[in-house]
Each structure stands twice: as structure tokens, then as C-alpha cells.
Design a protein around this motif. Sequence first.
Motif, mmCIF file in Angstrom:
data_model
loop_
_atom_site.group_PDB
_atom_site.id
_atom_site.type_symbol
_atom_site.label_atom_id
_atom_site.label_comp_id
_atom_site.label_asym_id
_atom_site.label_seq_id
_atom_site.Cartn_x
_atom_site.Cartn_y
_atom_site.Cartn_z
ATOM 1 N N LEU A 64 -10.828 0.037 -33.905
ATOM 2 C CA LEU A 64 -9.817 0.182 -34.951
ATOM 3 C C LEU A 64 -8.403 -0.013 -34.411
ATOM 4 C CD1 LEU A 64 -11.307 3.252 -36.866
ATOM 5 C CD2 LEU A 64 -11.002 0.936 -37.782
ATOM 6 N N GLY A 65 -8.276 -0.198 -33.112
ATOM 7 C CA GLY A 65 -6.985 -0.512 -32.523
ATOM 8 C C GLY A 65 -6.301 0.613 -31.790
ATOM 9 N N ALA A 66 -6.969 1.770 -31.633
ATOM 10 C CA ALA A 66 -6.341 2.912 -30.985
ATOM 11 C C ALA A 66 -6.453 2.813 -29.469
ATOM 12 C CB ALA A 66 -6.985 4.209 -31.465
ATOM 13 N N ALA A 67 -5.384 3.188 -28.795
ATOM 14 C CA ALA A 67 -5.411 3.371 -27.345
ATOM 15 C C ALA A 67 -5.771 4.822 -27.059
ATOM 16 C CB ALA A 67 -4.052 3.036 -26.739
ATOM 17 N N LEU A 68 -6.711 5.045 -26.155
ATOM 18 C CA LEU A 68 -7.198 6.389 -25.845
ATOM 19 C C LEU A 68 -6.806 6.784 -24.426
ATOM 20 C CD1 LEU A 68 -10.823 6.196 -27.313
ATOM 21 C CD2 LEU A 68 -8.689 6.797 -28.489
ATOM 22 N N PHE A 69 -6.684 8.094 -24.220
ATOM 23 C CA PHE A 69 -6.332 8.647 -22.910
ATOM 24 C C PHE A 69 -7.134 9.936 -22.753
ATOM 25 C CE2 PHE A 69 -2.581 8.496 -19.828
ATOM 26 C CZ PHE A 69 -3.126 9.392 -18.927
ATOM 27 N N ALA B 14 0.819 -1.207 0.000
ATOM 28 C CA ALA B 14 0.000 0.000 0.000
ATOM 29 C C ALA B 14 0.853 1.257 0.000
ATOM 30 C CB ALA B 14 -0.937 -0.005 1.206
ATOM 31 N N ALA B 15 2.086 1.154 0.521
ATOM 32 C CA ALA B 15 2.946 2.320 0.627
ATOM 33 C C ALA B 15 3.677 2.632 -0.675
ATOM 34 C CB ALA B 15 3.964 2.120 1.747
ATOM 35 N N ARG B 16 3.606 1.751 -1.641
ATOM 36 C CA ARG B 16 4.281 1.998 -2.913
ATOM 37 C C ARG B 16 3.599 3.136 -3.662
ATOM 38 N NH1 ARG B 16 7.497 -1.974 -5.065
ATOM 39 N NH2 ARG B 16 6.658 -1.787 -7.160
ATOM 40 N N THR B 17 4.395 3.978 -4.278
ATOM 41 C CA THR B 17 3.813 5.057 -5.071
ATOM 42 C C THR B 17 3.294 4.490 -6.393
ATOM 43 O OG1 THR B 17 5.836 5.614 -6.286
ATOM 44 C CG2 THR B 17 5.527 6.642 -4.102
ATOM 45 N N PRO B 18 2.438 5.241 -7.095
ATOM 46 C CA PRO B 18 1.958 4.758 -8.394
ATOM 47 C C PRO B 18 3.086 4.434 -9.374
ATOM 48 C CG PRO B 18 0.578 6.542 -7.638
ATOM 49 C CD PRO B 18 1.722 6.457 -6.657
ATOM 50 N N VAL B 19 4.123 5.259 -9.411
ATOM 51 C CA VAL B 19 5.214 4.997 -10.358
ATOM 52 C C VAL B 19 6.043 3.797 -9.919
ATOM 53 C CG1 VAL B 19 7.315 5.957 -11.382
ATOM 54 C CG2 VAL B 19 5.266 7.367 -11.208
ATOM 55 N N GLN B 20 6.230 3.603 -8.619
ATOM 56 C CA GLN B 20 6.896 2.393 -8.154
ATOM 57 C C GLN B 20 6.091 1.148 -8.525
ATOM 58 O OE1 GLN B 20 7.188 3.377 -3.996
ATOM 59 N NE2 GLN B 20 9.340 3.984 -4.150
ATOM 60 N N GLU B 21 4.789 1.269 -8.443
ATOM 61 C CA GLU B 21 3.915 0.133 -8.746
ATOM 62 C C GLU B 21 3.862 -0.179 -10.238
ATOM 63 O OE1 GLU B 21 1.331 -3.033 -8.191
ATOM 64 O OE2 GLU B 21 2.402 -1.891 -6.669
ATOM 65 N N HIS B 22 3.717 0.860 -11.054
ATOM 66 C CA HIS B 22 3.444 0.639 -12.480
ATOM 67 C C HIS B 22 4.650 0.843 -13.385
ATOM 68 C CE1 HIS B 22 -0.778 0.175 -11.647
ATOM 69 N NE2 HIS B 22 -0.843 1.357 -11.083
ATOM 70 N N GLY B 23 5.598 1.688 -12.980
ATOM 71 C CA GLY B 23 6.775 1.919 -13.803
ATOM 72 C C GLY B 23 6.451 2.573 -15.127
ATOM 73 N N ALA B 24 7.268 2.274 -16.130
ATOM 74 C CA ALA B 24 7.088 2.870 -17.453
ATOM 75 C C ALA B 24 5.806 2.344 -18.106
ATOM 76 C CB ALA B 24 8.291 2.563 -18.334
ATOM 77 N N LEU B 25 5.059 3.241 -18.710
ATOM 78 C CA LEU B 25 3.801 2.883 -19.370
ATOM 79 C C LEU B 25 4.041 2.679 -20.865
ATOM 80 C CD1 LEU B 25 1.492 5.522 -17.653
ATOM 81 C CD2 LEU B 25 2.031 3.202 -16.877
ATOM 82 N N ARG B 26 3.220 1.829 -21.460
ATOM 83 C CA ARG B 26 3.340 1.613 -22.901
ATOM 84 C C ARG B 26 1.993 1.211 -23.490
ATOM 85 N NH1 ARG B 26 3.869 -4.039 -23.716
ATOM 86 N NH2 ARG B 26 4.305 -5.158 -21.753
ATOM 87 N N VAL B 27 1.895 1.433 -24.786
ATOM 88 C CA VAL B 27 0.698 1.037 -25.521
ATOM 89 C C VAL B 27 0.830 -0.428 -25.911
ATOM 90 C CG1 VAL B 27 -0.614 1.368 -27.655
ATOM 91 C CG2 VAL B 27 0.249 3.352 -26.382
ATOM 92 N N GLN B 28 -0.208 -1.176 -25.629
ATOM 93 C CA GLN B 28 -0.294 -2.574 -26.057
ATOM 94 C C GLN B 28 -1.669 -2.791 -26.662
ATOM 95 O OE1 GLN B 28 1.359 -5.976 -23.644
ATOM 96 N NE2 GLN B 28 -0.804 -6.519 -23.475
ATOM 97 N N GLY B 29 -1.712 -2.940 -27.980
ATOM 98 C CA GLY B 29 -2.996 -3.020 -28.655
ATOM 99 C C GLY B 29 -3.754 -1.721 -28.488
ATOM 100 N N ASN B 30 -4.988 -1.806 -28.017
ATOM 101 C CA ASN B 30 -5.796 -0.595 -27.819
ATOM 102 C C ASN B 30 -5.922 -0.217 -26.347
ATOM 103 O OD1 ASN B 30 -7.504 -2.612 -26.940
ATOM 104 N ND2 ASN B 30 -9.269 -1.953 -28.157
ATOM 105 N N ARG B 31 -4.927 -0.596 -25.554
ATOM 106 C CA ARG B 31 -4.911 -0.258 -24.144
ATOM 107 C C ARG B 31 -3.517 0.229 -23.741
ATOM 108 N NH1 ARG B 31 -9.571 -0.836 -25.108
ATOM 109 N NH2 ARG B 31 -11.155 -2.013 -23.946
ATOM 110 N N ILE B 32 -3.434 0.873 -22.581
ATOM 111 C CA ILE B 32 -2.169 1.270 -21.993
ATOM 112 C C ILE B 32 -1.875 0.314 -20.842
ATOM 113 C CG2 ILE B 32 -0.953 3.094 -20.731
ATOM 114 C CD1 ILE B 32 -2.722 5.084 -22.343
ATOM 115 N N VAL B 33 -0.649 -0.207 -20.809
ATOM 116 C CA VAL B 33 -0.274 -1.182 -19.793
ATOM 117 C C VAL B 33 0.949 -0.676 -19.039
ATOM 118 C CG1 VAL B 33 -1.217 -3.092 -21.139
ATOM 119 C CG2 VAL B 33 1.227 -2.530 -21.340
ATOM 120 N N ASP B 34 1.201 -1.308 -17.880
ATOM 121 C CA ASP B 34 2.331 -0.904 -17.049
ATOM 122 C C ASP B 34 3.526 -1.814 -17.287
ATOM 123 O OD1 ASP B 34 1.842 -3.242 -15.635
ATOM 124 O OD2 ASP B 34 1.120 -2.231 -13.825
#
Length: 312
Positions: free
Chosen positions: A222-227, A8-28
Motif C-alpha cells: 500500500l506504499g507504507a515505509a516500516l521501521f 571503514a572509519a566513517r560513522t553511520p551518520v557520516q555515511e548516511h546523513g539525514a534519512l527520509r522516506v522514499q516510496g515504501n522504503r527509508i533512504v539515506d
Amino acid sequence: MTGATTAAARTPVQEHGALRVQGNRIVDQHGKHVVLRGMSLFWSQWQGKYYNRAVVRTLAKDWHADVVRAAMGVHSGGYLERPAAEMRKVEKVIDAAIAEGIYVIVDWHAHDPEPKAAADFFARIARNYGRHPNIIYETYNEPLPKHGWAAVLKPYHNQVIASIRAADPDNLIVAGTRSWSQDVDEAAADPLADPNTAYTLHFYAGTHRQPLRDKADRAMKLGAALFVTEWGSTDANGNGNVDVAETRRWFDFMEKNKLSYLNWSIADKNESSAALLPGASPSGKWPDNMISQSGKLTRDQLRRMNTTRKGN
């Protein structure tokens, strides 16, 4: 300390790290779908008083935001006229987000293209901060309808993306789409070549309803990842009533489709979409009587959904 407490004490960036597009979603960093939820700051040249560490810390610790957005105002007294002053504001937000362990969207907040200035700006950001996985680049906030995707926006994005990738080959980019970042299906049908680029979707609940969600569905098919780098609970002009029912429909849609989203905005401007009431402190730690109806609606959603921020 128990394992649960440590996690629970981990920050979001410690938890997820670098983000990337995979298909039509964003993954950690683990390949897991990630949904970031947070707040956008207002145009830097007009509400720059909130571009500071105390505000970012309040959003991270009290509101449980795991992402903030620094909206670099470009025109009307912004970066083109005062580059050093506006850059300092954005850098304060970036530094604060890194210190808090949350993500930060660096947003070129403009309606008309300025490809050379944008490329130079993002090249500097990439050189100075590209080593940090916290950084997300938003290359163009809300292109006007007159700027066609194939003729104007796609070449613009390609130029700016090249300037980023020269220094930062990895971090996530979010590219604005035509018609105030609503024509995501048009961009999805003629996508950019960069493999780690998603597309910007903006909505205001009082104006944009099921037809825009349908466009988003088409883009994802169509395969786009949205934000969703900017959304509002009011009419698109920033005023009108807070449309709670339609906002909740959008919440359900974004959560179902694993779309990250940031509310517009941290500002004390006298308009319905502002999260704060006039006179709210530039030092954060706002009491309830200085938070607007829209701000409370958003804060409640962040606290409810970003449960890992609790207790940090």
C-alpha cells in the motif's frame, strides 16, 4: 591511510546523513536504501542506570549498533510524574549517540495517548536537537487495540508531528500503529500526510509469526515505509524460550525488505528478552558471562551485518 580504511572509519551518520522516506522504503542522503540495526533501552523509569555514554559507546563500538533507542517511560512513575529527571536520562542518550556518530530514536514509550504532553516533549527535543541528522522521533510506542486509527491515533500523530515540524522540518518520524504497533496495514490504508513519516512495526518471535509478516507485506504494498523500532526473540510478554528459528525468519524478512530493526532490550531484568543478565554493569563493556542468550543472538547479528562498525 588507504581509501578502504578511511571509508571503514566513517560513522553511520557520516555515511548516511539525514534519512527520509522514499516510496515504501527509508533512504539515506544519497538516495540509497538504508537498514539500521541496533538496540533499544528499557523503560527509562525502571532501567535508567543504562542511560549513559558508556553504554551507548559499548553498543556502538563493541556490538556494532548503528542506532539506539531511548524509551522514555511516560506513565507509572515516568515522564508525567518526573519530567525533568526522565528528560535528563533521554538527553544523555541523545548526546552520547551524537558523540558516537550513530542514530538515536527518541521514543514516547506509552500505551495510552497523552497528546499535549507528547507534543510539548517532542517540541523540546526538536528545538534542542533537530539540527542533528542523528535524531529519529517515535511519537507513540505501542497504542492499545482500543485506540482506533482514524478516531484517535491519526489525530494524535498529526498534533505531535506538527509540534516537531515547527522546529525540525526534516528528520525522520516513526508513528506507532494500533494493537501494540502491529496494525500497520490499517495505517497504510489511511496514511498520515507528513511525507517523512514511516510506521512502527513491533514483533516478538515466540508470538508473532507469518501472519504478522503478511500484514507488513500488505502495508508495504500500500506504499507504507516500516521501521521495526522494537522486536524480541521471546514471547510477547518478554519471557518464554528464545525462539532462534523464528527470529532468523524475521531477520531474513527484514533484510530482504530493507527494514531497520532494534532489539528489546538493554536491561538486566530477570526475563528472557533482556539482553543482559541480572547484575550486569551500568558502565557497559559486558563480558560474555553477563550477556543473555537473546543478547548474544542479537549481538552476533549486529556484528555480522553492520560490518562497517568493525575496527572503529
